[in-house]
Design a protein around this motif. Sequence first.
Motif, mmCIF file in Angstrom:
data_model
loop_
_atom_site.group_PDB
_atom_site.id
_atom_site.type_symbol
_atom_site.label_atom_id
_atom_site.label_comp_id
_atom_site.label_asym_id
_atom_site.label_seq_id
_atom_site.Cartn_x
_atom_site.Cartn_y
_atom_site.Cartn_z
ATOM 1 N N ALA A 104 -3.348 -1.522 4.104
ATOM 2 C CA ALA A 104 -3.147 -0.097 3.819
ATOM 3 C C ALA A 104 -1.746 0.354 4.225
ATOM 4 O O ALA A 104 -1.113 1.164 3.535
ATOM 5 C CB ALA A 104 -4.209 0.732 4.537
ATOM 6 N N ILE A 105 -1.237 -0.163 5.346
ATOM 7 C CA ILE A 105 0.119 0.175 5.774
ATOM 8 C C ILE A 105 1.131 -0.361 4.771
ATOM 9 O O ILE A 105 2.072 0.344 4.373
ATOM 10 C CB ILE A 105 0.392 -0.400 7.182
ATOM 11 C CG1 ILE A 105 -0.486 0.286 8.220
ATOM 12 C CG2 ILE A 105 1.870 -0.239 7.542
ATOM 13 C CD1 ILE A 105 -0.385 -0.309 9.615
ATOM 14 N N VAL A 106 0.934 -1.603 4.335
ATOM 15 C CA VAL A 106 1.838 -2.204 3.351
ATOM 16 C C VAL A 106 1.793 -1.428 2.038
ATOM 17 O O VAL A 106 2.821 -1.189 1.402
ATOM 18 C CB VAL A 106 1.492 -3.697 3.125
ATOM 19 C CG1 VAL A 106 2.291 -4.274 1.959
ATOM 20 C CG2 VAL A 106 1.753 -4.496 4.392
ATOM 21 N N ALA A 107 0.590 -1.008 1.632
ATOM 22 C CA ALA A 107 0.448 -0.232 0.397
ATOM 23 C C ALA A 107 1.235 1.069 0.477
ATOM 24 O O ALA A 107 1.887 1.479 -0.494
ATOM 25 C CB ALA A 107 -1.026 0.053 0.126
ATOM 26 N N ASP A 108 1.203 1.716 1.638
ATOM 27 C CA ASP A 108 1.943 2.966 1.799
ATOM 28 C C ASP A 108 3.450 2.719 1.768
ATOM 29 O O ASP A 108 4.206 3.532 1.235
ATOM 30 C CB ASP A 108 1.543 3.637 3.105
ATOM 31 C CG ASP A 108 1.980 5.092 3.172
ATOM 32 O OD1 ASP A 108 1.829 5.792 2.147
ATOM 33 O OD2 ASP A 108 2.489 5.517 4.215
ATOM 34 N N LEU A 120 4.959 0.305 0.065
ATOM 35 C CA LEU A 120 5.365 -0.059 -1.296
ATOM 36 C C LEU A 120 5.171 1.084 -2.284
ATOM 37 O O LEU A 120 6.011 1.298 -3.165
ATOM 38 C CB LEU A 120 4.575 -1.281 -1.769
ATOM 39 C CG LEU A 120 4.875 -2.607 -1.058
ATOM 40 C CD1 LEU A 120 3.935 -3.697 -1.557
ATOM 41 C CD2 LEU A 120 6.333 -3.022 -1.266
ATOM 42 N N TYR A 121 4.078 1.820 -2.168
ATOM 43 C CA TYR A 121 3.725 2.827 -3.161
ATOM 44 C C TYR A 121 3.922 4.264 -2.675
ATOM 45 O O TYR A 121 3.906 5.188 -3.489
ATOM 46 C CB TYR A 121 2.254 2.673 -3.563
ATOM 47 C CG TYR A 121 1.946 1.439 -4.379
ATOM 48 C CD1 TYR A 121 1.806 1.510 -5.766
ATOM 49 C CD2 TYR A 121 1.770 0.199 -3.773
ATOM 50 C CE1 TYR A 121 1.501 0.386 -6.516
ATOM 51 C CE2 TYR A 121 1.466 -0.933 -4.513
ATOM 52 C CZ TYR A 121 1.337 -0.842 -5.882
ATOM 53 O OH TYR A 121 1.046 -1.962 -6.622
ATOM 54 N N GLY A 122 4.087 4.463 -1.380
ATOM 55 C CA GLY A 122 4.094 5.809 -0.810
ATOM 56 C C GLY A 122 5.314 6.628 -1.188
ATOM 57 O O GLY A 122 6.372 6.098 -1.533
ATOM 58 N N GLY A 123 5.158 7.945 -1.083
ATOM 59 C CA GLY A 123 6.224 8.853 -1.458
ATOM 60 C C GLY A 123 7.086 9.329 -0.304
ATOM 61 O O GLY A 123 7.994 10.136 -0.492
ATOM 62 N N ALA A 124 6.828 8.808 0.913
ATOM 63 C CA ALA A 124 7.609 9.227 2.076
ATOM 64 C C ALA A 124 9.010 8.620 2.025
ATOM 65 O O ALA A 124 9.313 7.748 1.199
ATOM 66 C CB ALA A 124 6.893 8.809 3.365
ATOM 67 N N ALA A 125 9.867 9.066 2.932
ATOM 68 C CA ALA A 125 11.249 8.574 2.977
ATOM 69 C C ALA A 125 11.319 7.094 3.291
ATOM 70 O O ALA A 125 12.313 6.435 2.974
ATOM 71 C CB ALA A 125 12.035 9.368 4.018
ATOM 72 N N THR A 126 10.265 6.549 3.916
ATOM 73 C CA THR A 126 10.247 5.128 4.266
ATOM 74 C C THR A 126 9.613 4.257 3.186
ATOM 75 O O THR A 126 9.541 3.047 3.344
ATOM 76 C CB THR A 126 9.470 4.922 5.578
ATOM 77 O OG1 THR A 126 8.163 5.522 5.458
ATOM 78 C CG2 THR A 126 10.197 5.556 6.746
ATOM 79 N N GLY A 127 9.129 4.869 2.105
ATOM 80 C CA GLY A 127 8.484 4.120 1.028
ATOM 81 C C GLY A 127 9.499 3.499 0.082
ATOM 82 O O GLY A 127 10.630 3.979 -0.064
#
Length: 375
Positions: free
Chosen positions: A146-150, A152-159
Amino acid sequence: MVTGGAYAADKSQQVYWAGFAFTGEASARNDVAPHSTRVIQARGADTLNQQLGAALRRQPPAHLQLISDQLAKLDGTTSATVLAAALDRELVSVEPIGDQYKVLVEVALQALFFDFRERQVVASYPLTLQRIDLLEYRPDQDEIDAIVADLLYGGAATGLPTVLAKTLANAQLPNASVRRLQVGAVTLSDAARAKLPNPAMEATLRATLAHELSKALSSNTGIGLLPPASGEAIGGAMAARFADGKVYQLKIPEPDYVIKLQLDAMKSGVVSETPVMKTMLFGAFFQVSVVEPFSGKVYFDQPLRKGATKVVPVTQWQVDQWSAGYETVLAGLDAFAGAAAKRADARAWLDEQKPGGRPLQQQTQALQELIKSCR
């Protein structure tokens, strides 16, 4: 592939967006990036490509005309330069702190430009995604996924979507006359090797340090490097595997300048202690050389060091010496890259080096001039 046409019609350098890819052989993917592989299989590479494309439209590269609605033509009527977001490897570390767990997750990628007609790498802009969490329990595989998914796919500045767009914001492709820079051999001394938590991780560490040194140089100087000669670029070639199943064996041209790194030592000690906490000092000692392979001319060859402190509360019954030492090494690589780029804070760090002195000053100036020739 993402649809949407050119991102900026007035840019002179045309680049075709090819989407997400894995580097290396398919047989090694589960070993070097097991969490990322599962996540992308579950969520889909097409979805990831759409999010990456949307981020590049929101923050288009300033110097590139990025095209996403057609493939490069091989008849010479269009540019054959292709861009991929290529994943190299991942790192997961879980450190007990009292009755909690510090979780570190890193995913290493590169914005990879290559000539589609020649199947040859043009430039690489490395990037690293990182998440650090403090949990009440040791996370299982699904929670790491889930952390890796966030990431790779997340919209945060760290994604990845945001980091990729930021990395490419000022990217420029080299022309034929620009000299090429590459991180070459990365070695460990016996003393550094003895610090490894597991001797089997040495090859991965060498590849990781090559990636991080390339990233530090790229982000500090603004130039695209050739992919490191460690890891997936061994033998002057690398494989890129795309979501549609296509695999390209890409040639890596000979560099004009090669940077070699040796990690000499990682040291630590307690510098002060109170009933509630102690302050530890971590030191990274390494040697960097920059040479011209054809002539053998040495531009830079110096022993370097970097120190960093870490405050440890009394409730932390175990200190992950390796992670703290590794972070100090990365800080040292960034300091070296900052000196190469003539960063404002570089002088203070250079003054701390031993033996340092006039030879270091002269070689640093030569290195800075070399960097200019690669722009």
